[in-house]
Write a protein that holds these residues in place. Structure first.
Motif, mmCIF file in Angstrom:
data_model
loop_
_atom_site.group_PDB
_atom_site.id
_atom_site.type_symbol
_atom_site.label_atom_id
_atom_site.label_comp_id
_atom_site.label_asym_id
_atom_site.label_seq_id
_atom_site.Cartn_x
_atom_site.Cartn_y
_atom_site.Cartn_z
ATOM 1 N N ARG A 22 6.858 6.551 5.657
ATOM 2 C CA ARG A 22 6.392 6.919 4.578
ATOM 3 C C ARG A 22 6.720 8.406 4.493
ATOM 4 N NH1 ARG A 22 0.788 6.786 2.417
ATOM 5 N NH2 ARG A 22 0.338 7.373 4.139
ATOM 6 N N LYS A 68 4.251 -10.067 -0.336
ATOM 7 C CA LYS A 68 2.885 -9.825 -1.537
ATOM 8 C C LYS A 68 3.061 -11.452 -2.561
ATOM 9 C CE LYS A 68 1.397 -6.827 -3.687
ATOM 10 N NZ LYS A 68 1.448 -5.772 -5.116
ATOM 11 N N GLY A 99 10.357 -0.477 -6.554
ATOM 12 C CA GLY A 99 9.582 -0.484 -5.387
ATOM 13 C C GLY A 99 8.159 -0.142 -6.699
ATOM 14 N N ASN A 100 8.164 0.485 -7.389
ATOM 15 C CA ASN A 100 6.769 1.205 -8.202
ATOM 16 C C ASN A 100 6.591 -0.663 -8.851
ATOM 17 O OD1 ASN A 100 6.062 3.337 -8.109
ATOM 18 N ND2 ASN A 100 7.577 4.238 -9.880
ATOM 19 N N LYS A 103 4.676 -2.207 -6.183
ATOM 20 C CA LYS A 103 3.530 -1.819 -5.819
ATOM 21 C C LYS A 103 2.774 -1.945 -6.380
ATOM 22 C CE LYS A 103 2.940 2.766 -4.951
ATOM 23 N NZ LYS A 103 3.917 4.607 -5.360
ATOM 24 N N HIS A 154 -3.395 3.264 -4.864
ATOM 25 C CA HIS A 154 -2.474 3.582 -4.901
ATOM 26 C C HIS A 154 -1.655 4.961 -5.412
ATOM 27 C CE1 HIS A 154 -1.373 -0.683 -6.119
ATOM 28 N NE2 HIS A 154 -1.826 -0.831 -7.634
ATOM 29 N N GLN A 157 -0.628 5.968 -1.501
ATOM 30 C CA GLN A 157 1.115 5.207 -1.669
ATOM 31 C C GLN A 157 1.907 6.181 -2.418
ATOM 32 O OE1 GLN A 157 0.696 1.301 -2.176
ATOM 33 N NE2 GLN A 157 -0.925 0.916 -0.760
#
Ligand code: ADP
Length: 195
Positions: A22, A68, A99-100, A103, A154, A157
Motif C-alpha cells: 500500500r 469478494k 481497482g476502484n 473496491k 474506502h 484505502q
C-alpha cells in the motif's frame, strides 16, 4: 529464510506485506503526480491492440474478485482497431478503474469491462454495481486528492490521486475520460482513445 514461522507470525507477515504494498502504491502515485505537474511524465507510444492490456489488468485483479465473490463480465470485441498508446500507462489506467470498481462494489456484486469502436475512436468502459456517485461529484472526483463527498471506510484505502492521474494519462493520448452514474445504480467509467 528466518526459520520456521508460526501461524500467528505468518498472519503478521502478510499484514506487513500488504501494508508495504500500500505504501509503495501511495509513493508511486505521489511520484506520478509530481512528474505530471512538472510536465516530466514520459510516454513511450506504440501502435498496438488494447485487448492484451485488458487481459493483463483482469488477470491481476482476479484474486480480489474471487475474494469478494464479484462476477466479472468481459465484453472485449474480437477485432478492435489498433491504437497509439503507451502500454504501461494505459495499463495503469485500467488497473485504477478496475481497482476502484472492485473496491467500491460490495461482496457478490458485478463488474463489466467492455470495448467498442465508435466514430474512429476506441471506447473502453468499466461498469460496476457499487453505490454510485452523486451528480455533484461526477467531475470533481477527477481532481487530485478528491475522494468524493461521502467519507467512509474506502477513503482510508485510497489517496484520491488515481483518477487525476488517469485523466492526465488519457489526455496525453488525445483521449477523454469521464464517469456516468446515478446514486444507488452503480457507476460506469468510460475512456476513449483516438484510433
Ligand atoms: P481513491 O480511490 O484512491 O480515493 P480515485 O482518484 O481513484 O482515488 O477516486 C476518487 C474518488 O472517486 C473515490 O474516493 C470515490 O469517492 C470516487 N470513485 C472512484 N471510483 C468509484 C466507483 N467505481 N464507484 C464509486 N465511487 C468511485
Amino acid at each position: 529464510v528466518g526459520g520456521e514461522t508460526s501461524e500467528k507470525q505468518r498472519k503478521l507477515l502478510s499484514i506487513l506485506a500488504e501494508e508495504s504494498n500500500r505504501l509503495i502504491s501511495v509513493v508511486n502515485s505521489l511520484l506520478d503526480l509530481s512528474k505530471l505537474e512538472a510536465g516530466m511524465m514520459g510516454y513511450d507510444f506504440e501502435v498496438t491492440g488494447i485487448d492484451s492490456l485488458i487481459k493483463r489488468a483482469v488477470a491481476e485483479i482476479t484474486p480480489l474478485l474471487e475474494a469478494k465473490q464479484i462476477r466479472l463480465e468481459s465484453a472485449v470485441g474480437p477485432s478492435l482497431p489498433q491504437v497509439r498508446l503507451d502500454p504501461e500507462r494505459i495499463l495503469q489506467v485500467l488497473r485504477n478503474l478496475l481497482g476502484n470498481a472492485v473496491k467500491f462494489t460490495a461482496r457478490g456484486g458485478q463488474v463489466r469491462i467492455a470495448t467498442k469502436a465508435v466514430n474512429g475512436k476506441l471506447e473502453v468502459s468499466v461498469k460496476d454495481s457499487g453505490p454510485g456517485i452523486a451528480p455533484d461529484n461526477l467531475v470533481s472526483i477527477f481532481e487530485k486528492f478528491n475522494q468524493g463527498s461521502r467519507l467512509g471506510p474506502h477513503t482510508r484505502q485510497g489517496t484520491g490521486l488515481g483518477l487525476a492521474i488517469a485523466k492526465s494519462i488519457i489526455t496525453a493520448h488525445g483521449g477523454k475520460i469521464w464517469a456516468e452514474s446515478e446514486l444507488g445504480q452503480g457507476s460506469t467509467f468510460i475512456f476513449v482513445l483516438p484510433c
